[in-house]
Design a protein around this motif. Structure first.
Motif, PDB file in Angstrom:
ATOM      1  N   ALA A  46      23.914   9.927  10.844  1.00  0.00           N
ATOM      2  CA  ALA A  46      24.043   9.520  12.281  1.00  0.00           C
ATOM      3  C   ALA A  46      24.823   8.277  12.401  1.00  0.00           C
ATOM      4  O   ALA A  46      25.546   7.792  13.367  1.00  0.00           O
ATOM      5  N   GLY A  47      25.160   7.712  10.843  1.00  0.00           N
ATOM      6  CA  GLY A  47      26.028   6.424  10.938  1.00  0.00           C
ATOM      7  C   GLY A  47      25.245   5.169  11.419  1.00  0.00           C
ATOM      8  O   GLY A  47      25.659   4.374  11.824  1.00  0.00           O
ATOM      9  N   ARG A  48      24.109   5.404  11.275  1.00  0.00           N
ATOM     10  CA  ARG A  48      23.179   4.154  11.761  1.00  0.00           C
ATOM     11  C   ARG A  48      22.578   3.418  10.405  1.00  0.00           C
ATOM     12  O   ARG A  48      22.468   4.101   9.405  1.00  0.00           O
ATOM     13  N   SER A  49      22.197   2.266  10.455  1.00  0.00           N
ATOM     14  CA  SER A  49      21.576   1.384   9.577  1.00  0.00           C
ATOM     15  C   SER A  49      19.841   1.619   9.681  1.00  0.00           C
ATOM     16  O   SER A  49      19.648   2.073  10.698  1.00  0.00           O
ATOM     17  N   ARG A  50      19.563   2.005   8.354  1.00  0.00           N
ATOM     18  CA  ARG A  50      17.881   2.351   8.326  1.00  0.00           C
ATOM     19  C   ARG A  50      17.026   1.591   9.136  1.00  0.00           C
ATOM     20  O   ARG A  50      16.098   1.776   9.740  1.00  0.00           O
ATOM     21  N   ASP A  51      17.535   0.037   9.170  1.00  0.00           N
ATOM     22  CA  ASP A  51      16.821  -0.874   9.799  1.00  0.00           C
ATOM     23  C   ASP A  51      16.714  -0.871  11.404  1.00  0.00           C
ATOM     24  O   ASP A  51      16.182  -1.655  11.943  1.00  0.00           O
ATOM     25  N   GLU A  52      17.373   0.170  11.823  1.00  0.00           N
ATOM     26  CA  GLU A  52      17.728   0.285  13.339  1.00  0.00           C
ATOM     27  C   GLU A  52      16.577   1.090  13.893  1.00  0.00           C
ATOM     28  O   GLU A  52      16.145   1.340  14.990  1.00  0.00           O
ATOM     29  N   VAL A  53      15.544   1.734  12.914  1.00  0.00           N
ATOM     30  CA  VAL A  53      14.676   2.700  13.392  1.00  0.00           C
ATOM     31  C   VAL A  53      13.079   2.164  12.897  1.00  0.00           C
ATOM     32  O   VAL A  53      13.115   1.922  11.472  1.00  0.00           O
ATOM     33  N   THR A  54      12.487   2.060  13.446  1.00  0.00           N
ATOM     34  CA  THR A  54      10.995   1.670  13.203  1.00  0.00           C
ATOM     35  C   THR A  54      10.198   2.895  13.108  1.00  0.00           C
ATOM     36  O   THR A  54       9.878   3.655  14.115  1.00  0.00           O
ATOM     37  N   LEU A  55       9.380   3.188  12.122  1.00  0.00           N
ATOM     38  CA  LEU A  55       8.347   4.018  11.837  1.00  0.00           C
ATOM     39  C   LEU A  55       6.801   3.719  12.479  1.00  0.00           C
ATOM     40  O   LEU A  55       6.405   2.468  12.127  1.00  0.00           O
ATOM     41  N   ILE A  56       6.524   4.322  13.470  1.00  0.00           N
ATOM     42  CA  ILE A  56       5.006   4.185  13.828  1.00  0.00           C
ATOM     43  C   ILE A  56       4.531   5.384  13.355  1.00  0.00           C
ATOM     44  O   ILE A  56       4.558   6.577  13.621  1.00  0.00           O
ATOM     45  N   VAL A  57       3.355   5.193  12.465  1.00  0.00           N
ATOM     46  CA  VAL A  57       2.444   6.060  12.147  1.00  0.00           C
ATOM     47  C   VAL A  57       1.110   6.292  13.251  1.00  0.00           C
ATOM     48  O   VAL A  57       0.484   5.503  13.576  1.00  0.00           O
ATOM     49  N   VAL A  58       1.094   7.662  13.676  1.00  0.00           N
ATOM     50  CA  VAL A  58       0.022   8.126  14.623  1.00  0.00           C
ATOM     51  C   VAL A  58      -1.051   8.463  13.932  1.00  0.00           C
ATOM     52  O   VAL A  58      -1.142   9.264  13.166  1.00  0.00           O
ATOM     53  N   THR A  59      -2.257   7.696  14.033  1.00  0.00           N
ATOM     54  CA  THR A  59      -3.479   7.551  12.996  1.00  0.00           C
ATOM     55  C   THR A  59      -4.454   8.247  13.854  1.00  0.00           C
ATOM     56  O   THR A  59      -5.892   7.932  13.387  1.00  0.00           O
ATOM     57  N   LYS A  60      -4.370   8.722  14.987  1.00  0.00           N
ATOM     58  CA  LYS A  60      -5.446   9.610  15.922  1.00  0.00           C
ATOM     59  C   LYS A  60      -6.024  10.445  15.089  1.00  0.00           C
ATOM     60  O   LYS A  60      -5.645  11.067  14.393  1.00  0.00           O
ATOM     61  N   THR A  61      -7.378  10.428  15.038  1.00  0.00           N
ATOM     62  CA  THR A  61      -8.595  11.362  14.344  1.00  0.00           C
ATOM     63  C   THR A  61      -8.565  11.101  13.016  1.00  0.00           C
ATOM     64  O   THR A  61      -9.639  11.317  12.362  1.00  0.00           O
ATOM     65  N   TYR A  62      -7.868   9.870  12.311  1.00  0.00           N
ATOM     66  CA  TYR A  62      -8.208   9.465  11.094  1.00  0.00           C
ATOM     67  C   TYR A  62      -8.892   8.127  10.953  1.00  0.00           C
ATOM     68  O   TYR A  62      -8.681   7.347  12.028  1.00  0.00           O
ATOM     69  N   PRO A  63      -9.690   8.059   9.864  1.00  0.00           N
ATOM     70  CA  PRO A  63     -10.494   6.853   9.999  1.00  0.00           C
ATOM     71  C   PRO A  63      -9.791   5.459   9.477  1.00  0.00           C
ATOM     72  O   PRO A  63      -8.478   5.428   9.236  1.00  0.00           O
ATOM     73  N   ALA A  64     -10.416   4.390   9.942  1.00  0.00           N
ATOM     74  CA  ALA A  64     -10.054   3.150   9.805  1.00  0.00           C
ATOM     75  C   ALA A  64      -9.754   2.855   8.134  1.00  0.00           C
ATOM     76  O   ALA A  64      -8.820   1.981   7.818  1.00  0.00           O
ATOM     77  N   SER A  65     -10.172   3.715   7.292  1.00  0.00           N
ATOM     78  CA  SER A  65      -9.894   3.293   6.055  1.00  0.00           C
ATOM     79  C   SER A  65      -8.412   3.629   5.499  1.00  0.00           C
ATOM     80  O   SER A  65      -7.816   3.389   5.125  1.00  0.00           O
ATOM     81  N   ASP A  66      -8.132   4.745   6.221  1.00  0.00           N
ATOM     82  CA  ASP A  66      -6.628   5.435   6.296  1.00  0.00           C
ATOM     83  C   ASP A  66      -5.627   4.263   6.768  1.00  0.00           C
ATOM     84  O   ASP A  66      -4.785   4.046   6.285  1.00  0.00           O
ATOM     85  N   VAL A  67      -5.946   3.545   8.072  1.00  0.00           N
ATOM     86  CA  VAL A  67      -5.177   2.623   8.411  1.00  0.00           C
ATOM     87  C   VAL A  67      -5.166   1.589   7.264  1.00  0.00           C
ATOM     88  O   VAL A  67      -3.986   0.811   7.163  1.00  0.00           O
ATOM     89  N   ARG A  68      -6.288   1.138   6.712  1.00  0.00           N
ATOM     90  CA  ARG A  68      -6.249   0.091   5.716  1.00  0.00           C
ATOM     91  C   ARG A  68      -5.140   0.306   4.820  1.00  0.00           C
ATOM     92  O   ARG A  68      -4.321  -0.516   4.175  1.00  0.00           O
ATOM     93  N   ILE A  69      -5.305   1.961   4.078  1.00  0.00           N
ATOM     94  CA  ILE A  69      -4.293   2.188   3.098  1.00  0.00           C
ATOM     95  C   ILE A  69      -2.943   2.103   3.446  1.00  0.00           C
ATOM     96  O   ILE A  69      -2.006   1.463   2.918  1.00  0.00           O
TER      97      ILE A  69
END
Length: 239
Positions: A26-49
């Motif tokens: 798309a001719g965009r810089s990588r730092d223009e896009v933020t990744l949000i990880v959807v952690t629903k149904t997964y435990p806090a241990s995964d969030v820590r990792i």
């Protein structure tokens, strides 16, 4: 735990490559896009990792799961996004841990969020959820305000104490004129974002795209993508 960390690291690397390739195309810089990880149904241990692996934005859609998880992970340098349909009776809880509420879609919710943000002395970033499966004045099947209602609702958020109008969010619709046309849906969201930023220049977040369609979202101009399955794996069935 080491096996799980290896699995998540590998999945994150794959998603990172996809986002990088989509940005390049798309001719965009990588730092223009933020990744949000959807952690629903997964435990806090995964969030820590995930935090150990460098993730800084996570999302949840059910307060009964999110609240204890956020409490368990309160020591981590994370921004928490609430992305599910939000009932007003859950606002007090959500306002205690969410940094962003991406599913603002009605005036009553704005009032409730503002009241709690002020009471808890917090500032909540708010995204207007746009329903592209709705008519100009109806609501979407999965929540959201129709495009014709964005301007009025955005004004309410911008004027509400304790709230900060951050931008727009959408979910690719399953019905209506944009069903199966994710790229066109996300481009429509970008047009609405352009209109919004004329009146509210700082409301520049555009949250769109998930595991299956993040490339289309990046191509359209999304600033944030919400990825769950591609990072964490196929979700367990909810009881």
């Amino acid at each position: 735990m080491t096996d799980r960390k290896d699995e998540l690291a590998e999945n994150l690397a794959k998603v990172e490559r996809r986002i990088g390739a989509a940005c390049a195309a798309a001719g965009r810089s990588r730092d223009e896009v933020t990744l949000i990880v959807v952690t629903k149904t997964y435990p806090a241990s995964d969030v820590r990792i995930l935090a150990e692996l460098g993730v800084r934005h996570v999302a949840e859609n059910r307060d009964q799961d999110a609240a204890p998880k956020a409490a368990d992970c309160s020591d981590l340098p994370l921004a928490w996004h609430f992305v599910g349909q939000l009932q007003t009776n859950k606002v007090r809880s959500v306002a205690g841990y969410a940094d962003f509420v991406q599913s603002v879609d009605r005036a009553r919710l704005v009032t409730a969020l503002s009241k709690e943000a002020v009471r808890q002395e917090r500032e909540l970033g708010c995204l207007i959820q746009v329903a592209l499966d709705a008519g100009e004045s109806a609501r979407g099947e999965r929540g959201g305000v129709a495009p014709g209602g964005v301007e009025e609702l955005a004004g309410l958020v911008a004027d509400a104490p304790g709230l900060r109008l951050a931008g727009l969010m959408t979910v690719a619709p399953l019905t209506g004129e944009y069903a199966g046309r994710q790229r066109e849906a996300f481009e429509r969201l970008m047009d609405l974002s352009t209109d919004l930023r004329r009146a509210h220049p700082a409301a520049n977040m555009v949250s769109a795209g998930m595991s299956a369609d993040l490339e289309e979202a990046v191509a359209a101009g999304a600033t944030h993508v919400r990825v769950g399955t591609a990072v964490l794996g196929v979700r367990p069935r909810l009881g």
